[in-house]
Design a protein around this motif. Structure first.
Motif, mmCIF file in Angstrom:
data_model
loop_
_atom_site.group_PDB
_atom_site.id
_atom_site.type_symbol
_atom_site.label_atom_id
_atom_site.label_comp_id
_atom_site.label_asym_id
_atom_site.label_seq_id
_atom_site.Cartn_x
_atom_site.Cartn_y
_atom_site.Cartn_z
ATOM 1 N N LYS A 215 25.591 -91.544 94.852
ATOM 2 C CA LYS A 215 24.501 -90.759 95.437
ATOM 3 C C LYS A 215 24.468 -89.353 94.843
ATOM 4 C CE LYS A 215 22.811 -89.159 99.906
ATOM 5 N NZ LYS A 215 23.088 -89.107 101.354
ATOM 6 N N GLU A 216 25.634 -88.724 94.708
ATOM 7 C CA GLU A 216 25.711 -87.365 94.158
ATOM 8 C C GLU A 216 25.216 -87.289 92.717
ATOM 9 O OE1 GLU A 216 29.812 -86.345 94.691
ATOM 10 O OE2 GLU A 216 29.569 -86.039 96.856
ATOM 11 N N HIS A 217 25.283 -88.401 92.008
ATOM 12 C CA HIS A 217 24.825 -88.434 90.615
ATOM 13 C C HIS A 217 23.426 -89.029 90.471
ATOM 14 C CE1 HIS A 217 29.086 -87.641 89.880
ATOM 15 N NE2 HIS A 217 28.653 -87.088 88.761
ATOM 16 N N GLY A 218 22.736 -89.169 91.595
ATOM 17 C CA GLY A 218 21.332 -89.567 91.551
ATOM 18 C C GLY A 218 21.072 -91.058 91.465
ATOM 19 N N TYR A 219 22.080 -91.891 91.721
ATOM 20 C CA TYR A 219 21.880 -93.336 91.691
ATOM 21 C C TYR A 219 21.504 -93.829 93.080
ATOM 22 C CZ TYR A 219 23.876 -93.332 87.063
ATOM 23 O OH TYR A 219 24.097 -93.100 85.739
ATOM 24 N N LYS A 220 20.549 -94.743 93.135
ATOM 25 C CA LYS A 220 20.101 -95.289 94.405
ATOM 26 C C LYS A 220 21.143 -96.254 94.957
ATOM 27 C CE LYS A 220 15.918 -96.591 92.890
ATOM 28 N NZ LYS A 220 14.640 -97.291 92.956
ATOM 29 N N TYR A 221 21.201 -96.307 96.281
ATOM 30 C CA TYR A 221 22.042 -97.298 96.936
ATOM 31 C C TYR A 221 21.393 -98.660 96.779
ATOM 32 C CZ TYR A 221 23.850 -100.386 100.446
ATOM 33 O OH TYR A 221 24.379 -101.485 101.064
ATOM 34 N N THR A 222 22.173 -99.651 96.366
ATOM 35 C CA THR A 222 21.709 -101.035 96.384
ATOM 36 C C THR A 222 22.839 -101.887 96.937
ATOM 37 O OG1 THR A 222 22.486 -101.690 94.180
ATOM 38 C CG2 THR A 222 20.283 -100.674 94.309
ATOM 39 N N GLY A 223 22.475 -102.959 97.587
ATOM 40 C CA GLY A 223 23.473 -103.887 98.098
ATOM 41 C C GLY A 223 24.311 -104.475 96.986
ATOM 42 N N LYS A 224 23.697 -104.675 95.826
ATOM 43 C CA LYS A 224 24.425 -105.236 94.680
ATOM 44 C C LYS A 224 25.506 -104.282 94.202
ATOM 45 C CE LYS A 224 20.323 -107.746 93.362
ATOM 46 N NZ LYS A 224 19.127 -107.734 92.574
#
Length: 141
Positions: free
Chosen positions: A11-20
């Protein structure tokens, strides 16, 4: 490192949360050994049967770059495990070449090295000891 810490780093690096992504991290967190990308792929396919190997490998590469996963090479293949801690505690591992289990080593061999040239600034190093854990030795005999 815990799964929640890894997700926070994403999250801190701008990546979206995904279940995968979470499931890939959970798979690595459940194991105290290095896993190949194929191992991870086989485990995640149970939940995501249409997931491509390219997607798994891209995420693994991102996790390594962000310090979420540690990487080594066994038998000419990249292997991955959840990073031991998010606090950056410096340590090394012994690694079983049969099952991939790891244990931390106390100390660091760099502390006893006196042969690094004065005009060379060390920015990192890697030290791993390979062998067989007692369970794999017992199975081999």
């Amino acid at each position: 490192m815990k799964v929640e810490e890894a997700l926070q780093i994403l999250k801190e690096h701008g990546y979206k949360y995904t279940g995968k992504r979470e499931e890939m991290i959970r798979i690595c967190a459940e194991e105290k050994r290095y896993l190949s990308a194929k191992d991870i792929m086989e485990r995640i396919r149970e939940l995501y049967p249409t997931l491509s190997f390219d997607t798994v490998y891209r995420n693994i590469s991102t996790f390594v770059r962000l310090g979420i996963l540690e990487e080594t090479e066994l038998e000419g293949e990249g292997r991955f495990r959840l990073a031991c801690s998010a606090d950056g505690h410096h340590h090394h591992h012994v690694i079983c070449t049969e099952c991939g289990k790891t244990s931390s080593l106390p100390g660091c061999p760099m502390n006893v090295m006196s042969s690094v040239p004065d005009d060379f600034q060390v920015t990192g190093h890697k030290f791993e000891v390979y062998g067989m854990c007692k369970e794999c030795v017992a199975h081999a005999n």
